[in-house]
Design a protein around this motif. Structure first.
Motif, PDB file in Angstrom:
ATOM      1  N   GLY A 227       0.814  -1.213   0.000  1.00  7.14           N
ATOM      2  CA  GLY A 227       0.000   0.000   0.000  1.00  7.14           C
ATOM      3  C   GLY A 227       0.849   1.266   0.000  1.00  7.14           C
ATOM      4  O   GLY A 227       0.994   1.916  -1.022  1.00  7.14           O
ATOM      5  N   HIS A 228       1.427   1.601   1.132  1.00  5.59           N
ATOM      6  CA  HIS A 228       2.305   2.769   1.206  1.00  5.59           C
ATOM      7  C   HIS A 228       3.528   2.558   0.310  1.00  5.59           C
ATOM      8  O   HIS A 228       4.112   1.476   0.311  1.00  5.59           O
ATOM      9  CB  HIS A 228       2.817   2.973   2.639  1.00  5.59           C
ATOM     10  CG  HIS A 228       1.750   3.389   3.593  1.00  5.59           C
ATOM     11  ND1 HIS A 228       1.902   3.251   4.961  1.00  5.59           N
ATOM     12  CD2 HIS A 228       0.529   3.927   3.412  1.00  5.59           C
ATOM     13  CE1 HIS A 228       0.811   3.703   5.562  1.00  5.59           C
ATOM     14  NE2 HIS A 228      -0.034   4.111   4.640  1.00  5.59           N
TER      15      HIS A 228
ATOM     16  N   LYS B 153      -5.446  -1.923  -8.477  1.00  5.48           N
ATOM     17  CA  LYS B 153      -4.938  -0.554  -8.520  1.00  5.48           C
ATOM     18  C   LYS B 153      -5.865   0.335  -9.345  1.00  5.48           C
ATOM     19  O   LYS B 153      -6.153   1.475  -8.978  1.00  5.48           O
ATOM     20  CB  LYS B 153      -3.532  -0.560  -9.120  1.00  5.48           C
ATOM     21  CG  LYS B 153      -2.774   0.708  -8.833  1.00  5.48           C
ATOM     22  CD  LYS B 153      -1.387   0.695  -9.440  1.00  5.48           C
ATOM     23  CE  LYS B 153      -0.825   2.108  -9.378  1.00  5.48           C
ATOM     24  NZ  LYS B 153       0.337   2.279 -10.230  1.00  5.48           N
TER      25      LYS B 153
ATOM     26  N   SER C  87      -5.576  -1.386  -3.126  1.00  3.87           N
ATOM     27  CA  SER C  87      -4.198  -1.833  -3.107  1.00  3.87           C
ATOM     28  C   SER C  87      -4.186  -3.278  -2.624  1.00  3.87           C
ATOM     29  O   SER C  87      -4.641  -3.569  -1.521  1.00  3.87           O
ATOM     30  CB  SER C  87      -3.413  -0.918  -2.171  1.00  3.87           C
ATOM     31  OG  SER C  87      -2.116  -1.395  -2.036  1.00  3.87           O
ATOM     32  N   TYR C  88      -3.704  -4.189  -3.496  1.00  6.26           N
ATOM     33  CA  TYR C  88      -3.822  -5.621  -3.231  1.00  6.26           C
ATOM     34  C   TYR C  88      -2.481  -6.317  -3.406  1.00  6.26           C
ATOM     35  O   TYR C  88      -1.750  -6.033  -4.355  1.00  6.26           O
ATOM     36  CB  TYR C  88      -4.836  -6.220  -4.203  1.00  6.26           C
ATOM     37  CG  TYR C  88      -4.974  -7.724  -4.160  1.00  6.26           C
ATOM     38  CD1 TYR C  88      -5.801  -8.336  -3.205  1.00  6.26           C
ATOM     39  CD2 TYR C  88      -4.291  -8.529  -5.062  1.00  6.26           C
ATOM     40  CE1 TYR C  88      -5.928  -9.717  -3.175  1.00  6.26           C
ATOM     41  CE2 TYR C  88      -4.419  -9.917  -5.027  1.00  6.26           C
ATOM     42  CZ  TYR C  88      -5.243 -10.501  -4.074  1.00  6.26           C
ATOM     43  OH  TYR C  88      -5.365 -11.865  -4.032  1.00  6.26           O
TER      44      TYR C  88
ATOM     45  N   ALA D 102      -3.438   1.201   4.816  1.00 11.66           N
ATOM     46  CA  ALA D 102      -2.347   0.261   4.580  1.00 11.66           C
ATOM     47  C   ALA D 102      -1.745  -0.257   5.888  1.00 11.66           C
ATOM     48  O   ALA D 102      -1.476  -1.445   6.030  1.00 11.66           O
ATOM     49  CB  ALA D 102      -1.267   0.926   3.734  1.00 11.66           C
TER      50      ALA D 102
ATOM     51  N   ASP E 155      -6.083  -3.057   0.873  1.00  8.04           N
ATOM     52  CA  ASP E 155      -6.467  -1.759   1.441  1.00  8.04           C
ATOM     53  C   ASP E 155      -7.545  -1.166   0.539  1.00  8.04           C
ATOM     54  O   ASP E 155      -7.286  -0.889  -0.629  1.00  8.04           O
ATOM     55  CB  ASP E 155      -5.222  -0.856   1.495  1.00  8.04           C
ATOM     56  CG  ASP E 155      -5.544   0.583   1.868  1.00  8.04           C
ATOM     57  OD1 ASP E 155      -6.687   0.845   2.302  1.00  8.04           O
ATOM     58  OD2 ASP E 155      -4.655   1.439   1.724  1.00  8.04           O
TER      59      ASP E 155
END
Lengths: 291, 376
Positions: free
Chosen positions: A245-246, B237, B242-243, B257, B279
């Motif tokens: 993620g980040h 995405k 977010s995977y 996240a 996320d």
């Protein structure tokens, strides 16, 4: 009264008329943050929720004497917005925007330092001094004024821990989200130094994650602090080479692992919680042992 | 984005860095056609995103007469779970000596750092441990750009002999240009080969670019590899999620996240195996939840956990979003939902009335989902 952000903080919102900027401006105003101006190029002379809007940071600062700016502009323009604020010597710049190219941040970082101003973020939730003001997107009502400082690389995980502190009757002096990108303006040590010097902070919670070596450096600094610190590190199960993620949460070339960070804290006697819910108890014990 | 060797070599070559003659192909027919055009000895290299492809048999020397045979062994082979669909066929270089030259975005020093070594051809991290004095590191302030004295520090530091210094300096300047113009996070030439004729050639190319800079590089779109889990990650995405796929069996849907990573960690801590990192961001939009569930259930799962912190978005709104989403998808495995934050009691009521298992604390919900998964 807390660190970086107090009742004398006068805030400009860069990108005040955008979707996120306008929503969070209302939230910040409701919480009592002194928002003195907004900046949206081309919308100068208008008003948003009673806040005057200017075309440039220069005009906004001249008219209001603002000393802080919070940035909600899209990633393509975020570096430019930070440079604009820094060029005008805005003392505290908080960049919420996610997805700023790292190449841009490398030049921005050097310039901000040269200007002698503080940048928090990018890709951060901002900061809150409960009961006084909040700058950014941190939800206000899960916080309560008190004497615990919180510093973190993430957003919701911090809210989780802040809320559990609040429910346990442990209010916060200031909570700072420093952001999840590889290059950020303010790192753990900067915030730890400020908490150590703050008369209204008794103990600190540090929420780290995989990637980089900021936690390791922070651990070294904690060994020189008089106030107790407890930590949590997320990403113990994260696979190497994957961005979690980040942009900054990535284990690369065998460095930046959770194990390494936990070990660094353990070495200097800092307790690291296995789960977020253990933070409150560890902190209570650490505060008791200190007395 | 990780680039394949052939893509990285192309960037180098466009910038004027010699990379040696070669072509990337996807079929044996193409090998047949070009095998006689690259000299007496060829090297055939699998183009897959895994380390150690040489050890796995993905890099082999061949003569023009047996190139087809060697290529057909590599093309289609499986390296650590990835099928080789492309191979790079190059002229084999007559190697005299191997150097290392790399450049990275340096988090710790907030700059761009060159690394160079006279000990090329091996893993640079290994050299860093065994011969730290054999690596020169020079950090550039990108607002000033690469300075000539820094070029000299790198070239002398890597012990290039006098007759190679002009070429090596040129490599350094061009590599910096490639790195900056393409928003690279890493650009590595290992080995940087000196041929028997005294020519420097980039014999390999390891390049990674910054996903945050996608918007200014539309050309990257066509360079992406859409294999296996990479494709799911890209789909996610595009949907604003977010995977990252993991190898467990408990699906996780989390907002944020940091909290998503912590959720995976606590699942493992309690004896379960997380199937993914996911996320879903800040909103409670039902469409987003549906997309998330579809991505999640592309692989077999034993249970699903939702862990949502309702901050600005209130928990009751999130709960309504979840209920709407669940009406649109069929889920035949246990789902545990954990919500905390603003209006959590209202949210819990809503979900329980709709027949869902709701955990109040993160620990409890995770223990429950682990028990459910382990009993199936």
């Amino acid at each position: 009264m807390g660190i970086f952000l107090d009742e004398n903080t006068k805030v400009i919102v860069q990108g005040i008329t955008g979707r996120d900027g306008s929503f969070h401006t209302k939230q910040m105003l409701e919480y009592g943050t002194k928002i003195v101006a907004g900046v949206t190029p081309g919308k100068g002379g208008t008003e948003f929720n009673g806040v005057p809007v200017y075309n440039t940071v220069e005009e906004a600062k001249k008219a209001t004497g603002a000393n802080c700016s919070v940035i909600f502009v899209p990633a393509k323009m975020a570096a430019d917005a930070i440079l604009e604020a820094a060029s005008n010597k805005i003392e505290l710049i908080v960049c919420i925007t996610e997805g700023v190219p790292v190449r841009d941040m490398l030049t921005v970082y050097q310039y901000v330092k040269k200007q002698g101003v503080r940048l928090i973020g990018p890709n951060c939730p901002g900061l809150i001094t409960p009961g006084v003001a909040k700058v950014g997107i941190i939800p206000g009502h899960i916080h309560t004024p008190g004497r615990i400082g919180v510093v973190s690389r993430s957003g919701t995980l911090t809210y989780e821990v802040d809320y559990s502190l609040t429910k346990a009757g442990m209010g916060q002096s200031t909570c700072v989200g420093i952001g999840g990108d590889p290059i950020i303006g303010t790192n753990f040590i900067d915030v730890l130094k400020a908490f150590e010097a703050d008369k209204n902070t008794d103990g600190v919670v540090l929420m780290g994650e995989i990637g980089g070596n900021d936690e390791e450096l922070a651990a070294e600094f904690v060994s020189t602090m008089t106030k107790p610190v407890v930590a949590f590190i997320s990403g113990r199960t994260a696979p190497p080479g994957k961005r979690m993620g980040h942009a900054g949460a990535i284990i690369s070339g065998g460095s930046g692992t959770a194990e390494g960070k936990v070990e660094a804290f353990n070495k200097v006697g800092v307790k690291v919680a296995d789960t977020p819910s253990q933070v409150v108890q560890l902190l209570q014990e650490a505060l008791k042992n200190k007395k | 984005m990780k680039l394949h060797e052939y893509q990285g070599s192309e960037l180098f070559s466009q910038a004027g860095i010699p990379t040696g003659a070669g072509h990337v192909v996807t079929t044996i027919e193409e090998v047949e056609k070009l095998k006689d055009s690259l000299g007496d000895l060829l090297v055939i290299k699998a183009q897959v995103h895994v380390g150690g492809r040489g050890k796995a048999g993905g890099v082999k020397l061949a003569k023009p007469e047996n190139a087809v045979e060697v290529a057909s062994k590599i093309l289609g082979m499986d390296i650590k779970g990835l099928t080789v669909k492309k191979i790079l066929v190059k002229e084999a270089i007559d190697i005299d000596k191997e150097y290392y030259l790399g450049v990275i975005q340096d988090r710790a020093n907030r700059g761009v750092t060159f690394m160079a070594s006279v000990m090329g051809g091996v893993d640079i991290e290994e050299v860093a441990v065994t011969h730290p004095d054999k690596i020169i590191k020079v950090t550039i302030d990108p607002s000033l750009g690469l300075q000539e004295f820094q070029v000299r520090e790198i070239v002398f530091g890597a012990e290039f002999p006098v007759e190679l210094r002009t070429q090596a300096s040129d490599f350094v300047r061009k590599l910096y240009k490639v790195f900056m113009e393409n928003d690279c996070t890493l650009a590595e030439i290992n080995p940087l080969v000196v041929t028997k004729n005294g020519q420097l050639i980039a014999a390999d190319a390891k390049v990674e670019t910054d996903d945050n800079a996608d918007f200014r590089h539309p050309e990257w779109e066509d360079m992406r590899d859409l294999d296996g889990s990479d494709k799911l990650e890209l789909d996610a995405k595009k949907a604003g999620l977010s995977y990252v796929e993991l190898d467990g069996d408990i699906g996780c849907v989390v907002n944020g996240a940091g909290l998503a990573m912590a959720t995976m960690d606590v699942i493992k801590y309690n004896g379960g195996k997380p199937a993914n990192f996911l996320d879903i961001g800040g909103s409670s939009n039902p469409d987003k939840v549906v997309t998330a569930m579809n991505i999640l259930m592309a692989k077999p799962l034993k249970a699903i956990l939702f862990n949502i912190f309702g901050g600005i978005t209130r928990c009751d709104d999130v709960a309504r979003g979840l209920i709407t989403a669940f009406e649109k998808i069929k889920v035949d495995i246990p789902v545990v939902i954990r919500l905390t934050g603003t209006n959590e009691e209202v949210a819990r009521d809503l979900l329980e009335k709709a027949g869902y298992k709701v955990g109040s604390s993160m620990d409890e919900a995770i223990k429950e989902v682990v028990a459910l998964a382990n009993n199936r």
